[in-house]
Design a protein around this motif. Sequence first.
Motif, PDB file in Angstrom:
ATOM      1  N   GLN A 120       0.842  -1.193   0.000  1.00  0.00           N
ATOM      2  CA  GLN A 120       0.000   0.000   0.000  1.00  0.00           C
ATOM      3  C   GLN A 120       0.878   1.245   0.000  1.00  0.00           C
ATOM      4  O   GLN A 120       1.843   1.342   0.753  1.00  0.00           O
ATOM      5  CB  GLN A 120      -0.893  -0.015   1.235  1.00  0.00           C
ATOM      6  CG  GLN A 120      -1.991   1.034   1.156  1.00  0.00           C
ATOM      7  CD  GLN A 120      -2.959   0.876   2.296  1.00  0.00           C
ATOM      8  OE1 GLN A 120      -2.537   0.659   3.417  1.00  0.00           O
ATOM      9  NE2 GLN A 120      -4.236   0.978   2.005  1.00  0.00           N
ATOM     10  N   CYS A 121       0.500   2.186  -0.837  1.00  0.00           N
ATOM     11  CA  CYS A 121       1.214   3.448  -0.870  1.00  0.00           C
ATOM     12  C   CYS A 121       0.837   4.240   0.375  1.00  0.00           C
ATOM     13  O   CYS A 121      -0.336   4.459   0.633  1.00  0.00           O
ATOM     14  CB  CYS A 121       0.846   4.221  -2.135  1.00  0.00           C
ATOM     15  SG  CYS A 121       1.444   5.920  -2.097  1.00  0.00           S
ATOM     16  N   PRO A 122       1.814   4.667   1.205  1.00  0.00           N
ATOM     17  CA  PRO A 122       1.489   5.391   2.432  1.00  0.00           C
ATOM     18  C   PRO A 122       0.960   6.790   2.175  1.00  0.00           C
ATOM     19  O   PRO A 122       0.483   7.446   3.088  1.00  0.00           O
ATOM     20  CB  PRO A 122       2.819   5.419   3.183  1.00  0.00           C
ATOM     21  CG  PRO A 122       3.859   5.266   2.135  1.00  0.00           C
ATOM     22  CD  PRO A 122       3.249   4.447   1.037  1.00  0.00           C
ATOM     23  N   TYR A 123       1.041   7.254   0.937  1.00  0.00           N
ATOM     24  CA  TYR A 123       0.606   8.624   0.652  1.00  0.00           C
ATOM     25  C   TYR A 123      -0.827   8.684   0.139  1.00  0.00           C
ATOM     26  O   TYR A 123      -1.578   9.571   0.527  1.00  0.00           O
ATOM     27  CB  TYR A 123       1.562   9.267  -0.360  1.00  0.00           C
ATOM     28  CG  TYR A 123       2.981   9.241   0.122  1.00  0.00           C
ATOM     29  CD1 TYR A 123       3.400  10.124   1.116  1.00  0.00           C
ATOM     30  CD2 TYR A 123       3.885   8.302  -0.360  1.00  0.00           C
ATOM     31  CE1 TYR A 123       4.694  10.068   1.586  1.00  0.00           C
ATOM     32  CE2 TYR A 123       5.185   8.247   0.102  1.00  0.00           C
ATOM     33  CZ  TYR A 123       5.581   9.137   1.087  1.00  0.00           C
ATOM     34  OH  TYR A 123       6.858   9.088   1.552  1.00  0.00           O
ATOM     35  N   CYS A 124      -1.177   7.751  -0.764  1.00  0.00           N
ATOM     36  CA  CYS A 124      -2.519   7.801  -1.325  1.00  0.00           C
ATOM     37  C   CYS A 124      -3.337   6.577  -0.955  1.00  0.00           C
ATOM     38  O   CYS A 124      -4.522   6.509  -1.285  1.00  0.00           O
ATOM     39  CB  CYS A 124      -2.449   7.950  -2.847  1.00  0.00           C
ATOM     40  SG  CYS A 124      -1.796   6.490  -3.674  1.00  0.00           S
ATOM     41  N   MET A 125      -2.721   5.594  -0.271  1.00  0.00           N
ATOM     42  CA  MET A 125      -3.423   4.425   0.233  1.00  0.00           C
ATOM     43  C   MET A 125      -3.845   3.450  -0.863  1.00  0.00           C
ATOM     44  O   MET A 125      -4.555   2.507  -0.604  1.00  0.00           O
ATOM     45  CB  MET A 125      -4.665   4.811   1.042  1.00  0.00           C
ATOM     46  CG  MET A 125      -4.343   5.537   2.328  1.00  0.00           C
ATOM     47  SD  MET A 125      -3.337   4.523   3.405  1.00  0.00           S
ATOM     48  CE  MET A 125      -1.885   5.531   3.494  1.00  0.00           C
ATOM     49  N   ARG A 135       7.915   2.057  -7.717  1.00  0.00           N
ATOM     50  CA  ARG A 135       7.899   3.215  -8.616  1.00  0.00           C
ATOM     51  C   ARG A 135       6.897   4.257  -8.148  1.00  0.00           C
ATOM     52  O   ARG A 135       7.166   5.452  -8.117  1.00  0.00           O
ATOM     53  CB  ARG A 135       7.538   2.758 -10.041  1.00  0.00           C
ATOM     54  CG  ARG A 135       8.751   2.538 -10.908  1.00  0.00           C
ATOM     55  CD  ARG A 135       8.320   2.258 -12.318  1.00  0.00           C
ATOM     56  NE  ARG A 135       7.215   1.271 -12.337  1.00  0.00           N
ATOM     57  CZ  ARG A 135       6.500   0.983 -13.400  1.00  0.00           C
ATOM     58  NH1 ARG A 135       6.742   1.577 -14.528  1.00  0.00           N
ATOM     59  NH2 ARG A 135       5.530   0.102 -13.347  1.00  0.00           N
ATOM     60  N   HIS A 136       5.690   3.738  -7.781  1.00  0.00           N
ATOM     61  CA  HIS A 136       4.615   4.661  -7.464  1.00  0.00           C
ATOM     62  C   HIS A 136       4.896   5.444  -6.187  1.00  0.00           C
ATOM     63  O   HIS A 136       4.660   6.643  -6.115  1.00  0.00           O
ATOM     64  CB  HIS A 136       3.295   3.905  -7.313  1.00  0.00           C
ATOM     65  CG  HIS A 136       2.239   4.769  -6.711  1.00  0.00           C
ATOM     66  ND1 HIS A 136       1.493   5.646  -7.465  1.00  0.00           N
ATOM     67  CD2 HIS A 136       1.840   4.940  -5.419  1.00  0.00           C
ATOM     68  CE1 HIS A 136       0.670   6.296  -6.669  1.00  0.00           C
ATOM     69  NE2 HIS A 136       0.855   5.897  -5.423  1.00  0.00           N
ATOM     70  N   ILE A 137       5.396   4.760  -5.163  1.00  0.00           N
ATOM     71  CA  ILE A 137       5.578   5.426  -3.868  1.00  0.00           C
ATOM     72  C   ILE A 137       6.564   6.584  -4.004  1.00  0.00           C
ATOM     73  O   ILE A 137       6.354   7.666  -3.461  1.00  0.00           O
ATOM     74  CB  ILE A 137       6.037   4.407  -2.795  1.00  0.00           C
ATOM     75  CG1 ILE A 137       4.868   3.479  -2.460  1.00  0.00           C
ATOM     76  CG2 ILE A 137       6.485   5.126  -1.531  1.00  0.00           C
ATOM     77  CD1 ILE A 137       5.233   2.331  -1.553  1.00  0.00           C
ATOM     78  N   PHE A 139       7.046   8.294  -6.725  1.00  0.00           N
ATOM     79  CA  PHE A 139       6.317   9.317  -7.461  1.00  0.00           C
ATOM     80  C   PHE A 139       5.307  10.020  -6.556  1.00  0.00           C
ATOM     81  O   PHE A 139       5.204  11.251  -6.526  1.00  0.00           O
ATOM     82  CB  PHE A 139       5.608   8.640  -8.643  1.00  0.00           C
ATOM     83  CG  PHE A 139       4.585   9.500  -9.306  1.00  0.00           C
ATOM     84  CD1 PHE A 139       4.962  10.482 -10.212  1.00  0.00           C
ATOM     85  CD2 PHE A 139       3.230   9.333  -9.031  1.00  0.00           C
ATOM     86  CE1 PHE A 139       4.016  11.267 -10.828  1.00  0.00           C
ATOM     87  CE2 PHE A 139       2.283  10.121  -9.639  1.00  0.00           C
ATOM     88  CZ  PHE A 139       2.665  11.090 -10.537  1.00  0.00           C
ATOM     89  N   CYS A 140       4.580   9.211  -5.779  1.00  0.00           N
ATOM     90  CA  CYS A 140       3.510   9.753  -4.952  1.00  0.00           C
ATOM     91  C   CYS A 140       4.091  10.625  -3.840  1.00  0.00           C
ATOM     92  O   CYS A 140       3.512  11.631  -3.464  1.00  0.00           O
ATOM     93  CB  CYS A 140       2.703   8.599  -4.361  1.00  0.00           C
ATOM     94  SG  CYS A 140       1.018   9.070  -3.924  1.00  0.00           S
ATOM     95  N   LYS A 141       5.290  10.239  -3.352  1.00  0.00           N
ATOM     96  CA  LYS A 141       5.957  11.014  -2.296  1.00  0.00           C
ATOM     97  C   LYS A 141       6.254  12.421  -2.806  1.00  0.00           C
ATOM     98  O   LYS A 141       5.951  13.427  -2.156  1.00  0.00           O
ATOM     99  CB  LYS A 141       7.260  10.307  -1.905  1.00  0.00           C
ATOM    100  CG  LYS A 141       7.934  10.877  -0.679  1.00  0.00           C
ATOM    101  CD  LYS A 141       9.222  10.088  -0.460  1.00  0.00           C
ATOM    102  CE  LYS A 141       9.981  10.598   0.745  1.00  0.00           C
ATOM    103  NZ  LYS A 141      11.231   9.813   0.917  1.00  0.00           N
TER     104      LYS A 141
HETATM  105 ZN   LIG Z   1       0.316   6.839  -3.824  1.00  0.00          ZN
END
Ligand SMILES: [Zn+2]
Length: 172
Positions: A120-125, A135-137, A139-141
């Motif tokens: 799970q991405c800690p930023y967008c869940m 990759r996403h985390i 980017f999302c950070k």
């Molecule tokens: Zn995210």
Amino acid sequence: MAEAQLVVSDGNQKLFPCEVCGRCFATDVLERHGPICIKLFNKKRKPFNSLKQRLQGTDIPTVSKAPQSKAQPMRKSNWRQQHEDFINAIRLAKQCTLALKEGQPLPPPPPPTINPDYIQCPYCMRRFNETAAQRHINFCKNQTSRRVFDSNQMAARLAARAQGKAPASPKK
Ligand SMILES: [Zn+2]
Ligand SMILES: [Zn+2]
């Protein structure tokens, strides 16, 4: 079509054929004969008909309906779960934003509830498989931190665009 029914002319008496048995009678006789003949005719046919109906009644197999309402409650609970996750995600995202703003450590992500294999991405869940998550985390950070710092700049940019200083998209 009176001529077709007139079969025999016997003196001054006209004879008419019985509709049921075809025999010829004078009008007054036919009036009495008709109902009796019809009754007899129906009596002969009735047992045959009822037998046929009985056979049909027993021979037709009863079709039982298969239960089809099993998918609905599953769907409902799934939607509910997703909705709860969505609300939690928003709440956590707000905490994240606040933590980033104040320079505090991010709150820990909630325990996984949907797919434990996914990260799970800690930023967008949102959840991703291992490769996509890395990759996403990252980017999302960046996105999250930029969004926090840019909120004032964004408003300024929008105001500038409204005044016509920045190129706006052409209207149709
Ligand atoms: Zn995210
Ligand atoms: Zn008759």
